[in-house]
Design an enzyme around this catalytic site. Sequence first.
Site, short mmCIF file in Angstrom:
data_model
loop_
_atom_site.label_atom_id
_atom_site.label_comp_id
_atom_site.label_asym_id
_atom_site.label_seq_id
_atom_site.Cartn_x
_atom_site.Cartn_y
_atom_site.Cartn_z
N SER A 73 0.83 -1.20 0.00
CA SER A 73 0.00 0.00 0.00
C SER A 73 0.87 1.25 0.00
O SER A 73 1.97 1.26 0.56
CB SER A 73 -0.89 0.01 1.25
OG SER A 73 -1.51 1.25 1.43
N TYR A 87 -2.44 -0.36 10.13
CA TYR A 87 -2.60 -0.92 8.80
C TYR A 87 -1.33 -0.75 7.99
O TYR A 87 -0.81 -1.70 7.38
CB TYR A 87 -3.78 -0.26 8.09
CG TYR A 87 -3.85 -0.56 6.61
CD1 TYR A 87 -4.17 -1.85 6.18
CD2 TYR A 87 -3.58 0.41 5.66
CE1 TYR A 87 -4.23 -2.15 4.82
CE2 TYR A 87 -3.63 0.12 4.31
CZ TYR A 87 -3.96 -1.16 3.89
OH TYR A 87 -4.00 -1.45 2.55
#
Length: 354
Positions: free
Chosen positions: A128, A153
């Site tokens: 990501s 995350y």
Amino acid sequence: MKVLVTGAAGFIGAHTCLRLLRDGHEVLGLDNFNDYYDPSLKHARVHWVRQNVGDFPLHCLDLADRDAMARLFAEERPEVVVHLAAQAGVRYSLQNPQAYVDSNLAGFLNILEGCRRHPVQHLLYASSSSVYGANQRTPYRVQDAVDHPLSLYAATKKANEAMAHSYSHLFGIPCSGLRFFTVYGPWGRPDMSPMQFARAISEGRPIQLFNHGRHQRDFTYIDDIVESLARLLPYPPRADAQWDAFSPDAASSAAPWRLFNIGGQRPVELLDYLALLEKHLGRDAVIELLPLQPGDVLATCADASALARVTGFTPTISLDEGLGRFVAWFKHYYSHGATDGEPAGEQPKQRRVI
């Protein structure tokens, strides 16, 4: 090739299954259909794929189930793994951190163990843009340091890259980490801004814009994501004989391991993005401007030159075109029986800020 796609009922996963099946690969899907958001959307995606390209096997099991994952690899012996399953969301990681440990860390370890014990030609896994964290120098290069994640995350995605490198070094698994940048398009997740904003505008509800709408995001249309992935599939990384341990390149290695940014390379401020969404919906938004939230990154922009060097491809679809395609799908899927998706509530005659 025989390709295992994890997260096959997810946003990127369903589009990936469709593309790989169309390309003639044998696709094996995996998803746990959890309730992070409405599972009916996940089932609808699978139905959409099967309507377009026919049936394909889809295992309903959890990445964190070590024994089940070991059996899956032993029985199916995939040649390539496209690992897209994960617990997503920055803000949700503040509420339920354990879900990220179970799926993104323990689950990814089970993927690596499967690839170790039943060697694959290539493991491609979703990372990501959030790994860049506190780094504010853009465009982000895959060589940049990612030592300051701003959310759990992001930290788990950074950990995935490190875990993949260790297995690549120890067991020779060819691993490609794909740092996706703000993916959007038809069949997107309900917790992401295109869907949230479109529903709020259609229903006349206020939209919350954090950092007073001054965030910038490198929006990347789903077709560009899948095209990038499909082109990388037949190019497993090799050990870089020129890699220098005294002056290390953070994006390559003496092991068969590489990192790629997959992004549109065109950052857009959220207020401008919202204006395009209003245009395609034909309605104006009610906006609530709020301060910066914990875990948020101010701006993202990809340097996707590594992708271009390997595949000859860079994302091409503009935000205006991509949002037009998204809105067309959105009106059809969420029409609730109305021919044009008209909302129930009264609409503002012009954009209002509250």
